[in-house]
Motif scaffolding. Sequence first.
Motif, PDB file in Angstrom:
ATOM      1  N   LYS A 146       0.843  -1.209   0.000  1.00  0.00           N
ATOM      2  CA  LYS A 146       0.000   0.000   0.000  1.00  0.00           C
ATOM      3  C   LYS A 146       0.874   1.253   0.000  1.00  0.00           C
ATOM      4  CE  LYS A 146      -3.929  -2.277   1.206  1.00  0.00           C
ATOM      5  NZ  LYS A 146      -4.815  -2.628   0.119  1.00  0.00           N
ATOM      6  N   ARG A 147       0.274   2.360  -0.434  1.00  0.00           N
ATOM      7  CA  ARG A 147       0.966   3.652  -0.365  1.00  0.00           C
ATOM      8  C   ARG A 147       0.258   4.538   0.655  1.00  0.00           C
ATOM      9  NH1 ARG A 147       4.030   5.678  -4.444  1.00  0.00           N
ATOM     10  NH2 ARG A 147       4.839   6.874  -2.683  1.00  0.00           N
ATOM     11  N   ILE A 148       1.036   5.328   1.323  1.00  0.00           N
ATOM     12  CA  ILE A 148       0.461   6.348   2.211  1.00  0.00           C
ATOM     13  C   ILE A 148       0.374   7.636   1.404  1.00  0.00           C
ATOM     14  CG2 ILE A 148       0.802   7.705   4.306  1.00  0.00           C
ATOM     15  CD1 ILE A 148       2.287   5.319   5.471  1.00  0.00           C
ATOM     16  N   GLY A 149      -0.837   8.223   1.394  1.00  0.00           N
ATOM     17  CA  GLY A 149      -1.023   9.446   0.608  1.00  0.00           C
ATOM     18  C   GLY A 149      -0.595  10.681   1.368  1.00  0.00           C
ATOM     19  N   LEU A 150      -1.070  10.803   2.570  1.00  0.00           N
ATOM     20  CA  LEU A 150      -0.779  11.996   3.376  1.00  0.00           C
ATOM     21  C   LEU A 150      -0.884  11.646   4.851  1.00  0.00           C
ATOM     22  CD1 LEU A 150      -2.817  14.959   1.790  1.00  0.00           C
ATOM     23  CD2 LEU A 150      -0.355  14.953   2.169  1.00  0.00           C
ATOM     24  N   VAL A 151      -0.195  12.423   5.623  1.00  0.00           N
ATOM     25  CA  VAL A 151      -0.334  12.366   7.080  1.00  0.00           C
ATOM     26  C   VAL A 151      -0.934  13.719   7.475  1.00  0.00           C
ATOM     27  CG1 VAL A 151       0.996  12.310   9.230  1.00  0.00           C
ATOM     28  CG2 VAL A 151       1.661  10.832   7.308  1.00  0.00           C
ATOM     29  N   ILE A 152      -1.914  13.684   8.377  1.00  0.00           N
ATOM     30  CA  ILE A 152      -2.508  14.948   8.831  1.00  0.00           C
ATOM     31  C   ILE A 152      -2.377  15.047  10.345  1.00  0.00           C
ATOM     32  CG2 ILE A 152      -4.620  16.347   8.955  1.00  0.00           C
ATOM     33  CD1 ILE A 152      -5.604  15.090   6.424  1.00  0.00           C
ATOM     34  N   THR A 153      -1.778  16.120  10.807  1.00  0.00           N
ATOM     35  CA  THR A 153      -1.743  16.366  12.248  1.00  0.00           C
ATOM     36  C   THR A 153      -2.989  17.149  12.624  1.00  0.00           C
ATOM     37  OG1 THR A 153      -0.434  18.362  11.867  1.00  0.00           O
ATOM     38  CG2 THR A 153       0.775  16.368  12.466  1.00  0.00           C
ATOM     39  N   MET A 154      -3.470  16.918  13.842  1.00  0.00           N
ATOM     40  CA  MET A 154      -4.713  17.582  14.271  1.00  0.00           C
ATOM     41  C   MET A 154      -4.654  17.883  15.762  1.00  0.00           C
ATOM     42  SD  MET A 154      -8.574  16.072  13.940  1.00  0.00           S
ATOM     43  CE  MET A 154      -8.650  16.156  12.166  1.00  0.00           C
ATOM     44  N   GLY A 155      -5.160  19.044  16.115  1.00  0.00           N
ATOM     45  CA  GLY A 155      -5.229  19.404  17.532  1.00  0.00           C
ATOM     46  C   GLY A 155      -5.844  20.783  17.663  1.00  0.00           C
TER      47      GLY A 155
END
Length: 180
Positions: A146-155
């Motif tokens: 699989k490929r990772i498209g994006l990482v999103i940080t949240m807070g």
Amino acid sequence: MNFLELVHTRQSVRRYSAKPVENELVLKCLEAARLAPSASNSQPWRFIIVDEPGLRQKVAQATITQNLINSFSLRAPVIIVIVVEKPKLLTQFAGWLKKREFEWTDLGITAEHICLQATELGLGTCMIGWFNEPKIIQLLNIPSNKRIGLVITMGYPAENYLLRKKIRKKIETLVSYNKW
Ligand SMILES: Cc1cc2nc3c(=O)[nH]c(=O)nc-3n(C[C@H](O)[C@H](O)[C@H](O)COP(=O)(O)O)c2cc1C
């Protein structure tokens, strides 16, 4: 907030408060992601919420290069990893014919749904495209094909985190009528 106000308010937030993010709010963002459009309605995505502190730190570390890039991710209470799935066979075939990988277009749309919904809820996000993909695949037990498209940080944004003025190209350099 009308839609354009929401768009103005969304910005990449790189300083977070220590306040934990309520799981129902994270799920609301993912509901917005789930409803995003995609080519042939393939929905070629999976979302992994990383909120367990030890694991989250390791994933954050995998976005950092020499303490220069993305160190802010270490202080994000939630990290969402978007995995790109193969689209429907029909879409794969159409993509092959047209030399387009529609799933990567779909990924951007769903990611922005997350960020806009988060903004409406008073949360801050930052999309991260610079990360150690094999490392995150290993940390989260993602199948290695699989490929990772994006990482999103949240807070929640840190106190006094100001809304920046958007730096964007001028509209007249981007838009034309009826020809290039
Ligand atoms: C595909 C993509 C990848 C990005 N990767 C990173 C990143 O690795 N680190 C980071 O700090 N910001 C990253 N960003 C955020 C952009 O730098 C940011 O969206 C852009 O500068 C506009 O600023 P704004 O989001 O505050 O409006 C990324 C944004 C996108 C859409």
